[in-house]
Design an enzyme around this catalytic site. Structure first.
Site, PDB file in Angstrom:
ATOM      1  N   LYS A 207       0.844  -1.196   0.000  1.00  0.00           N
ATOM      2  CA  LYS A 207       0.000   0.000   0.000  1.00  0.00           C
ATOM      3  C   LYS A 207       0.885   1.253   0.000  1.00  0.00           C
ATOM      4  O   LYS A 207       0.595   2.234  -0.703  1.00  0.00           O
ATOM      5  CB  LYS A 207      -0.919  -0.029   1.224  1.00  0.00           C
ATOM      6  CG  LYS A 207      -1.940   1.092   1.222  1.00  0.00           C
ATOM      7  CD  LYS A 207      -2.962   0.958   2.326  1.00  0.00           C
ATOM      8  CE  LYS A 207      -3.899   2.150   2.302  1.00  0.00           C
ATOM      9  NZ  LYS A 207      -4.734   2.223   3.479  1.00  0.00           N
ATOM     10  N   SER A 278      -6.066  11.154  -0.455  1.00  0.00           N
ATOM     11  CA  SER A 278      -6.094  11.750   0.896  1.00  0.00           C
ATOM     12  C   SER A 278      -5.089  12.894   0.987  1.00  0.00           C
ATOM     13  O   SER A 278      -5.335  13.890   1.683  1.00  0.00           O
ATOM     14  CB  SER A 278      -5.789  10.674   1.946  1.00  0.00           C
ATOM     15  OG  SER A 278      -4.525  10.097   1.701  1.00  0.00           O
TER      16      SER A 278
END
Ligand SMILES: NC(=O)c1ccc[n+]([C@@H]2O[C@H](COP(=O)([O-])OP(=O)(O)OC[C@H]3O[C@@H](n4cnc5c(N)ncnc54)[C@H](OP(=O)(O)O)[C@@H]3O)[C@@H](O)[C@H]2O)c1
Length: 329
Positions: A207, A278
Site C-alpha cells: 500500500k 487523501s
C-alpha cells in the site's frame, strides 16, 4: 451457580485516540457491535486533543449510514484538565501518521503495562517505531480500504465500504497467533469487514509503494486519481516513479519485491478514477499531509542504503513547496 447467577459478560472498553474521520467511524462501529448477552456495544472513550475539542463535543457522534446518532462518552487528553485518570487497556490510534508519536506520548502514563495498541495509520514508519518501542506483541496494525470523512466535527460520513486487515509486524506465520484472534473477537469485525493477515508487513509495504506512486502526483497535478493516466506529464512521471520504487524495494530490508508495481498502480487508478487522494484532500483543506510517511520515508530508507532515488526526491521537494504554501494560506 444457577442460570440467573451467571455473570453478564462485560464488553471490553476501547479508548480511541484522535476523533477525526476514522476515530469517529470506529467509535460508531464499536458501539454498534452488540454483545448478545450484554445487549450493548463496547463502551468507547474518545481521547480528544485539548479542552477546545472537548467543549465542541455535542454529546454524541453521528455516523451517516446508521439510523440513529450514537452517544459516545468523550474525555480529553489535555494534561491540565485532570480528567484523564483512566487506565488504558485497549487503544485504537486514529491520528494522522505525523501526529501519532506525540499523541501516544501524551497518554503513555495511562497505558497499562500490557495494553494493546491498534494502529490505523498510513505508511509503515509509526508501525515500525511503535513495534520497536512497545514490542511487537503489544502492537497491532490495520490496513483498511474503508473510507470516511467528517461533515463537521463528530459527524462522520462512511464514504466507502471496503476491507480491513489486522496483523502484527512479527515474522509471517502460517498459523494465526492466539492474541491476534482474541483481538479480532473484540473488534467490530462484521461492521468493518476485518480479517486477519498473518503477513501484514507485506500488505502495508504494498500500500505504501502504491501511495508513493500516486498521492504526491495528484497534488502536483491537482487532479483526481484517474487523470494521472491521461495527463502526458503526469503519466511520464508516474512511469518513472513506479520504475524507481520497483528497483528500490528489493534493496530495502523487509520490503517485498513489486516488479508489477506499474500494473498495480494502473489498476488502482482505474478503479479509483473519481477519487481525490487523501494527500490532495489535506492540501485542499490547508492541512499537513502524511508525505513524510510516504515518499519522505522511502527517500530516507534509500539514503540509509546510499541508493539514489531522484524521481522520489523531486516529487518530495515539489510536495514540500506546495504543502508549505497550503499551510500558509
Ligand atoms: N479517512 C479515511 O478514509 C482513511 C482511510 C484509510 C486510512 N486512513 C488513515 O487513518 C489515519 C487517520 O485518518 P483520518 O482521516 O481519520 O484523519 P483526521 O480526520 O485528520 O483525524 C485525525 C484526528 O486526530 C486528532 N489528533 C491529532 N493529534 C492529536 C492528539 N495529540 N491527541 C488527540 N487527538 C489528536 C486530530 O485533531 P485535529 O483535527 O485537532 O488535528 C483529528 O481529529 C491516517 O493515518 C489515515 O491515512 C484514513
Amino acid at each position: 451457580m444457577t442460570l440467573t447467577d451467571k455473570p453478564i459478560p462485560t464488553p471490553t472498553r476501547w479508548h480511541i485516540l484522535g476523533a477525526g474521520a476514522m476515530g469517529c467511524l470506529w467509535a460508531c462501529a464499536m458501539h454498534s457491535r452488540s454483545v448478545p448477552e450484554a445487549h450493548t456495544g463496547a463502551p468507547v472513550t474518545l481521547l480528544l486533543r485539548n479542552r477546545a475539542a472537548l467543549s465542541s463535543y455535542p454529546g454524541h457522534i453521528t455516523c451517516s449510514d446508521l439510523p440513529q446518532s450514537l452517544n459516545v462518552p468523550a474525555r480529553t487528553v489535555c494534561h491540565d484538565s485532570g480528567t484523564t485518570t483512566d487506565v488504558i487497556n485497549n487503544l485504537l490510534v486514529a491520528t494522522k501518521a505525523q501526529d501519532t508519536m506525540a499523541a501516544i506520548a501524551s497518554v503513555s502514563s495511562q497505558l497499562a503495562p500490557d495494553s494493546r495498541l491498534v494502529l490505523l495509520q498510513n505508511g509503515l514508519k509509526v508501525q515500525q517505531e511503535l513495534s520497536r518501542l512497545y514490542g511487537t506483541a503489544r502492537v497491532f496494525c490495520l490496513s483498511t480500504s474503508q473510507g470516511a470523512w467528517l461533515r463537521e466535527p463528530f459527524n462522520v460520513v462512511h464514504a466507502g465500504d471496503g476491507d480491513t486487515w489486522l496483523g502484527q509486524l512479527a515474522p509471517a506465520s502460517a498459523e494465526t497467533p492466539a492474541p491476534l484472534q482474541r483481538l479480532l473477537d473484540m473488534l467490530p469485525a462484521q461492521q468493518l469487514n476485518i480479517r486477519i493477515d498473518n503477513n501484514i508487513g507485506d500488505r502495508l509495504w504494498r500500500k505504501l509503494a502504491i501511495n508513493c506512486a500516486i498521492n504526491a502526483l495528484t497534488v502536483i497535478h491537482d487532479c483526481r486519481n484517474g487523470e494521472l493516466l491521461h495527463l502526458p506529464d503526469a503519466r511520464q512521471t508516474l512511469t518513472a516513479l513506479c520504475n524507481e520504487i520497483s528497483q528500490l524495494l528489493p534493496e530495502i530490508a523487509g520490503a517485498p519485491a513489486m516488479p508489477d508495481l506499474s500494473a498495480q498502480v494502473q489498476h488502482v487508478l482505474t478503479v479509483t478514477a473519481d477519487n481525490v487522494s487523501s494527500t490532495l484532500q489535506d492540501i485542499r483543506r490547508g492541512r499537513a499531509t502524511e508525505i513524510d510517511h510516504l515518499n519522505g520515508y522511502l527517500c530516507n530508507l534509500a539514503a540509509q542504503q546510499h541508493l539514489p532515488c531522484p524521481v522520489n526526491q523531486s516529487v518530495l521537494q515539489q510536495m514540500r513547496v506546495i504543502e508549505s504554501q497550503a499551510l500558509r494560506a
